[in-house]
Structure formats: structure tokens, C-alpha cells
Design a protein around this motif. Structure first.
Motif, PDB file in Angstrom:
ATOM      1  N   ASP A  32     -49.366  13.517  12.122  1.00  0.00           N
ATOM      2  CA  ASP A  32     -50.589  14.191  12.566  1.00  0.00           C
ATOM      3  C   ASP A  32     -50.883  15.381  11.655  1.00  0.00           C
ATOM      4  OD1 ASP A  32     -50.024  16.899  13.776  1.00  0.00           O
ATOM      5  OD2 ASP A  32     -48.707  15.739  15.076  1.00  0.00           O
ATOM      6  N   LYS A  33     -52.145  15.747  11.585  1.00  0.00           N
ATOM      7  CA  LYS A  33     -52.551  16.749  10.588  1.00  0.00           C
ATOM      8  C   LYS A  33     -51.885  18.098  10.782  1.00  0.00           C
ATOM      9  CE  LYS A  33     -56.826  18.483  12.663  1.00  0.00           C
ATOM     10  NZ  LYS A  33     -58.245  18.660  12.459  1.00  0.00           N
ATOM     11  N   TRP A  34     -51.650  18.502  12.016  1.00  0.00           N
ATOM     12  CA  TRP A  34     -51.073  19.825  12.234  1.00  0.00           C
ATOM     13  C   TRP A  34     -49.605  19.854  11.831  1.00  0.00           C
ATOM     14  CZ3 TRP A  34     -54.948  22.686  12.099  1.00  0.00           C
ATOM     15  CH2 TRP A  34     -56.108  22.444  12.837  1.00  0.00           C
ATOM     16  N   SER A  35     -48.860  18.809  12.142  1.00  0.00           N
ATOM     17  CA  SER A  35     -47.441  18.778  11.767  1.00  0.00           C
ATOM     18  C   SER A  35     -47.271  18.843  10.260  1.00  0.00           C
ATOM     19  CB  SER A  35     -46.765  17.515  12.305  1.00  0.00           C
ATOM     20  OG  SER A  35     -46.719  17.535  13.713  1.00  0.00           O
ATOM     21  N   LEU A  36     -48.056  18.070   9.553  1.00  0.00           N
ATOM     22  CA  LEU A  36     -47.975  18.092   8.089  1.00  0.00           C
ATOM     23  C   LEU A  36     -48.258  19.481   7.543  1.00  0.00           C
ATOM     24  CD1 LEU A  36     -49.715  14.737   7.078  1.00  0.00           C
ATOM     25  CD2 LEU A  36     -47.299  15.318   6.830  1.00  0.00           C
ATOM     26  N   SER A  53     -47.140  34.074  13.991  1.00  0.00           N
ATOM     27  CA  SER A  53     -48.413  34.674  13.584  1.00  0.00           C
ATOM     28  C   SER A  53     -48.745  34.358  12.124  1.00  0.00           C
ATOM     29  CB  SER A  53     -48.404  36.185  13.814  1.00  0.00           C
ATOM     30  OG  SER A  53     -47.334  36.780  13.101  1.00  0.00           O
ATOM     31  N   GLU A  54     -47.732  34.287  11.262  1.00  0.00           N
ATOM     32  CA  GLU A  54     -47.960  33.924   9.861  1.00  0.00           C
ATOM     33  C   GLU A  54     -48.446  32.483   9.757  1.00  0.00           C
ATOM     34  OE1 GLU A  54     -44.883  35.199   6.849  1.00  0.00           O
ATOM     35  OE2 GLU A  54     -43.812  35.657   8.723  1.00  0.00           O
ATOM     36  N   ILE A  59     -52.938  28.475   8.700  1.00  0.00           N
ATOM     37  CA  ILE A  59     -53.429  27.137   9.043  1.00  0.00           C
ATOM     38  C   ILE A  59     -54.790  27.294   9.710  1.00  0.00           C
ATOM     39  CG2 ILE A  59     -52.960  24.994  10.272  1.00  0.00           C
ATOM     40  CD1 ILE A  59     -49.970  25.725  10.128  1.00  0.00           C
ATOM     41  N   PRO A  60     -55.846  27.243   8.913  1.00  0.00           N
ATOM     42  CA  PRO A  60     -57.191  27.439   9.467  1.00  0.00           C
ATOM     43  C   PRO A  60     -57.527  26.392  10.536  1.00  0.00           C
ATOM     44  CG  PRO A  60     -57.233  27.422   7.062  1.00  0.00           C
ATOM     45  CD  PRO A  60     -55.858  26.996   7.482  1.00  0.00           C
ATOM     46  N   GLY A  61     -58.092  26.893  11.626  1.00  0.00           N
ATOM     47  CA  GLY A  61     -58.594  25.999  12.655  1.00  0.00           C
ATOM     48  C   GLY A  61     -57.590  25.621  13.734  1.00  0.00           C
ATOM     49  N   ILE A  62     -56.327  25.948  13.548  1.00  0.00           N
ATOM     50  CA  ILE A  62     -55.345  25.587  14.580  1.00  0.00           C
ATOM     51  C   ILE A  62     -55.381  26.638  15.686  1.00  0.00           C
ATOM     52  CG2 ILE A  62     -53.346  26.746  13.527  1.00  0.00           C
ATOM     53  CD1 ILE A  62     -51.712  24.218  14.452  1.00  0.00           C
ATOM     54  N   THR A  68     -48.350  26.020  19.134  1.00  0.00           N
ATOM     55  CA  THR A  68     -47.191  26.038  20.026  1.00  0.00           C
ATOM     56  C   THR A  68     -46.699  24.618  20.306  1.00  0.00           C
ATOM     57  OG1 THR A  68     -47.933  28.080  21.064  1.00  0.00           O
ATOM     58  CG2 THR A  68     -46.379  26.733  22.320  1.00  0.00           C
ATOM     59  N   THR A  69     -47.615  23.735  20.624  1.00  0.00           N
ATOM     60  CA  THR A  69     -47.261  22.332  20.905  1.00  0.00           C
ATOM     61  C   THR A  69     -46.665  21.660  19.683  1.00  0.00           C
ATOM     62  OG1 THR A  69     -49.000  22.164  22.569  1.00  0.00           O
ATOM     63  CG2 THR A  69     -48.194  20.100  21.651  1.00  0.00           C
ATOM     64  N   THR A  70     -47.279  21.889  18.528  1.00  0.00           N
ATOM     65  CA  THR A  70     -46.796  21.274  17.288  1.00  0.00           C
ATOM     66  C   THR A  70     -45.391  21.758  16.957  1.00  0.00           C
ATOM     67  OG1 THR A  70     -49.053  21.048  16.461  1.00  0.00           O
ATOM     68  CG2 THR A  70     -47.291  20.951  14.829  1.00  0.00           C
ATOM     69  N   LEU A  71     -45.169  23.055  17.043  1.00  0.00           N
ATOM     70  CA  LEU A  71     -43.841  23.599  16.762  1.00  0.00           C
ATOM     71  C   LEU A  71     -42.802  23.070  17.747  1.00  0.00           C
ATOM     72  CD1 LEU A  71     -44.884  27.230  15.871  1.00  0.00           C
ATOM     73  CD2 LEU A  71     -43.703  25.636  14.332  1.00  0.00           C
TER      74      LEU A  71
END
Length: 134
Positions: A32-36, A53-54, A59-62, A68-71
Motif C-alpha cells: 500500500d502507498k503509505w507503507s512504502l 512527527s518527522e 509524508i504529504p497527505g497522510i 498510526t495505523t500504518t506504523l
């Protein structure tokens, strides 16, 4: 021989036909795009780690919820480790594990392919859009 080949092929693609297959779930999560993007950002940080926060800034738009879910998902799959420091306010850092580091090379190949092929894909998209508009 043709029947044997067909059976082997069926077994190979069975993985894609079973939504409950753990391998397919793992692939879906990593792809998925966020994980990558999280993996790429962490891979480019000193010691392959940084604060929440970094990551959010880079990651624009997340959204905060999606990050939190992706991490959490990446941690569950063993690609990221969460480090909590007993400070006030609490400091939390995320770091790629050895497994997370091992996926950098395949991601780099994928990103290079995307970079090289984007112009051709863009032309096809524009052509498709112009046909659909007419």
C-alpha cells in the motif's frame, strides 16, 4: 504434461485467489502507498529511525490516524520497531528492523521502474482521458 502444467499454475495463483491467505495479506500491507512511503522515509533517516512527527511532516497527505495505523501494521509484521523513551513528554521513535531494511532494495527497483516508465504511462493516461471525454 499439459495437465500437470495447468495444475502447477493453479497452485501458484491460488495465493492470489484467497483473501484470507496470510501471504496475500502481507503483500497487500507492504504494497500500500503509505507503507512504502514510511519505509522509504525511515530508510533515508540516520540510523533508519525517526519520530512520529518527522514522519508525518515528510509524508504529504497522510493523516495522523493513517500514519498510526500504518506504523502499527508495519510493527505487527516485523518491519518497524517502536521505541518509547521514558521522558516527559514521552518520546517515541520508529526504526526499520532487519526485515524492514531488507525490503529497501526491492522498493528501490520498483521506484526506478516507476521513474523510467512514468512518461509512457502518463501519455497513455492522457490519451485515454481524451478518448473518454469525446
Amino acid at each position: 504434461m499439459g495437465k500437470d502444467h495447468a495444475e502447477k499454475f493453479k497452485k501458484k495463483i491460488a495465493i492470489w485467489n484467497d483473501n484470507d491467505n496470510p501471504f496475500r495479506q502481507f503483500l497487500s500491507r507492504i504494497a500500500d502507498k503509505w507503507s512504502l512511503l514510511v519505509i522509504v522515509v525511515l530508510a533515508n533517516k540516520p540510523k533508519n529511525r525517526c519520530r512520529f512527527s518527522e514522519l508525518k511532516k515528510e509524508i504529504p497527505g497522510i493523516s495522523q490516524r493513517m500514519l498510526t495505523t500504518t506504523l502499527r501494521n508495519l510493527e505487527q509484521d516485523g518491519l518497524v520497531t517502536r521505541h518509547v523513551f521514558p521522558e516527559i513528554p514521552p518520546r517515541v521513535e520508529y526504526e526499520l528492523t532487519d526485515l524492514g531494511l531488507s525490503i529497501r532494495a526491492p522498493i528501490k527497483v520498483l521506484f526506478n521502474w516507476l521513474r523510467e516508465n512514468w512518461p509512457a504511462a502518463k501519455k497513455v493516461r492522457e490519451k485515454y482521458a481524451s478518448i473518454k471525454d469525446n
